[in-house]
Design a protein around this motif. Structure first.
Motif, PDB file in Angstrom:
ATOM      1  N   THR A   1     -11.527   9.928   6.268  1.00  0.00           N
ATOM      2  CA  THR A   1     -11.567   9.975   7.732  1.00  0.00           C
ATOM      3  C   THR A   1     -10.798  11.210   8.192  1.00  0.00           C
ATOM      4  O   THR A   1     -10.116  11.860   7.403  1.00  0.00           O
ATOM      5  CB  THR A   1     -10.958   8.702   8.357  1.00  0.00           C
TER       6      THR A   1
ATOM      7  N   TRP B   1     -13.541   4.852  -2.095  1.00  0.00           N
ATOM      8  CA  TRP B   1     -12.746   5.660  -1.185  1.00  0.00           C
ATOM      9  C   TRP B   1     -13.544   5.977   0.066  1.00  0.00           C
ATOM     10  O   TRP B   1     -14.766   5.990   0.055  1.00  0.00           O
ATOM     11  CB  TRP B   1     -12.231   6.934  -1.850  1.00  0.00           C
ATOM     12  N   GLN B   2     -12.799   6.217   1.132  1.00  0.00           N
ATOM     13  CA  GLN B   2     -13.384   6.596   2.408  1.00  0.00           C
ATOM     14  C   GLN B   2     -12.524   7.709   3.000  1.00  0.00           C
ATOM     15  O   GLN B   2     -11.297   7.586   3.059  1.00  0.00           O
ATOM     16  CB  GLN B   2     -13.422   5.403   3.349  1.00  0.00           C
TER      17      GLN B   2
ATOM     18  N   ARG C   1      -8.625   6.854   2.034  1.00  0.00           N
ATOM     19  CA  ARG C   1      -8.186   5.486   1.747  1.00  0.00           C
ATOM     20  C   ARG C   1      -8.934   4.992   0.518  1.00  0.00           C
ATOM     21  O   ARG C   1     -10.153   4.853   0.535  1.00  0.00           O
ATOM     22  CB  ARG C   1      -8.477   4.557   2.919  1.00  0.00           C
TER      23      ARG C   1
ATOM     24  N   VAL D   1       1.437   5.274   0.470  1.00  0.00           N
ATOM     25  CA  VAL D   1       0.909   6.415   1.218  1.00  0.00           C
ATOM     26  C   VAL D   1       1.592   7.666   0.675  1.00  0.00           C
ATOM     27  O   VAL D   1       2.810   7.699   0.524  1.00  0.00           O
ATOM     28  CB  VAL D   1       1.179   6.277   2.737  1.00  0.00           C
TER      29      VAL D   1
ATOM     30  N   ALA E   1      -9.518   1.932  -2.055  1.00  0.00           N
ATOM     31  CA  ALA E   1      -9.399   0.477  -2.053  1.00  0.00           C
ATOM     32  C   ALA E   1      -9.975  -0.066  -3.351  1.00  0.00           C
ATOM     33  O   ALA E   1     -11.061   0.336  -3.785  1.00  0.00           O
ATOM     34  CB  ALA E   1     -10.135  -0.124  -0.863  1.00  0.00           C
TER      35      ALA E   1
ATOM     36  N   VAL F   1      -3.336   5.327   0.077  1.00  0.00           N
ATOM     37  CA  VAL F   1      -3.758   6.284   1.095  1.00  0.00           C
ATOM     38  C   VAL F   1      -3.185   7.649   0.749  1.00  0.00           C
ATOM     39  O   VAL F   1      -1.993   7.779   0.462  1.00  0.00           O
ATOM     40  CB  VAL F   1      -3.309   5.841   2.504  1.00  0.00           C
TER      41      VAL F   1
ATOM     42  N   TRP G   1     -12.556   1.121  -7.859  1.00  0.00           N
ATOM     43  CA  TRP G   1     -11.947   1.872  -6.763  1.00  0.00           C
ATOM     44  C   TRP G   1     -13.057   2.489  -5.929  1.00  0.00           C
ATOM     45  O   TRP G   1     -13.992   3.082  -6.461  1.00  0.00           O
ATOM     46  CB  TRP G   1     -11.038   2.971  -7.298  1.00  0.00           C
TER      47      TRP G   1
ATOM     48  N   GLU H   1      -2.854  11.347   2.421  1.00  0.00           N
ATOM     49  CA  GLU H   1      -2.953  12.200   3.611  1.00  0.00           C
ATOM     50  C   GLU H   1      -2.980  13.640   3.109  1.00  0.00           C
ATOM     51  O   GLU H   1      -2.065  14.069   2.407  1.00  0.00           O
ATOM     52  CB  GLU H   1      -1.737  12.001   4.519  1.00  0.00           C
TER      53      GLU H   1
ATOM     54  N   MET I   1       0.847  -1.170   0.000  1.00  0.00           N
ATOM     55  CA  MET I   1       0.000   0.000   0.000  1.00  0.00           C
ATOM     56  C   MET I   1       0.892   1.233   0.000  1.00  0.00           C
ATOM     57  O   MET I   1       1.786   1.368   0.816  1.00  0.00           O
ATOM     58  CB  MET I   1      -0.900  -0.009   1.237  1.00  0.00           C
TER      59      MET I   1
ATOM     60  N   GLU J   1      -4.521  -0.958  -2.488  1.00  0.00           N
ATOM     61  CA  GLU J   1      -4.938   0.156  -1.643  1.00  0.00           C
ATOM     62  C   GLU J   1      -3.968   1.315  -1.842  1.00  0.00           C
ATOM     63  O   GLU J   1      -2.803   1.105  -2.159  1.00  0.00           O
ATOM     64  CB  GLU J   1      -4.949  -0.235  -0.167  1.00  0.00           C
TER      65      GLU J   1
ATOM     66  N   ARG K   1      -7.647  11.934   5.829  1.00  0.00           N
ATOM     67  CA  ARG K   1      -6.981  10.743   5.293  1.00  0.00           C
ATOM     68  C   ARG K   1      -7.992  10.082   4.358  1.00  0.00           C
ATOM     69  O   ARG K   1      -9.120   9.789   4.761  1.00  0.00           O
ATOM     70  CB  ARG K   1      -6.608   9.808   6.435  1.00  0.00           C
TER      71      ARG K   1
END
Length: 104
Positions: free
Chosen positions: A33, A30-31, A75, A3, A77, A93, A28, A95, A1, A91, A73
Motif C-alpha cells: 500500500t 503480501w500486500q 504487510r 514493524v 501475513a 510490516v 506468506w 515500511e 506484529m 504478520e 508499506r
C-alpha cells in the motif's frame, strides 16, 4: 506484529527472512500500500531442503526500491488459503522509503 523501517535507493534490494509453517498449511502473502510503484516484492528461489516433518522452513523475500521519493508499506501475513475467514497466524510490516542517491 513486528514493524521494521528501511530506506532503499532505486535498484537497491533488501532481503527479508520469515519463518514458514508450510507443513501446517500456512503460506506468506503480501500486500503493498502507499506508493505501490515505489517497490517490488518477490519470493527468492529456495533450494529443496530435507527437514524433519513439521519443521518450520524459512522463506526469503526480496524488496527492491524502484522510484525515488516513494514510500510504501508492505504487510506480510501468514495465512491458510483454504480458511480465508481465519485471522493470520503471524504478520510482519515493512515500511520502505525509496531515497535519492546523491553524488558526493
Amino acid at each position: 506484529m513486528e514493524v521494521r523501517e528501511v530506506a532503499l535507493a532505486a535498484g537497491e534490494s533488501y532481503e527479508l527472512r520469515l519463518a514458514g509453517r508450510g507443513a501446517r498449511g500456512y503460506v506468506w502473502t503480501w500486500q503493498v500500500t502507499g506508493d505501490e510503484d515505489a517497490v517490488s516484492v518477490t519470493e527468492a528461489p529456495h533450494a529443496p531442503v530435507r527437514a524433519a516433518p513439521g519443521a518450520a522452513l524459512e522463506r526469503t523475500y526480496v524488496v527492491r526500491g524502484r522510484c525515488p521519493g516513494g514510500r510504501a508499506r508492505i504487510r506480510f501475513a501468514q495465512v491458510r488459503p483454504p480458511y480465508p475467514q481465519e485471522a493470520p497466524y503471524d504478520e510482519f510490516v515493512l515500511e520502505v522509503e525509496v531515497v535519492e542517491v546523491t553524488a558526493s
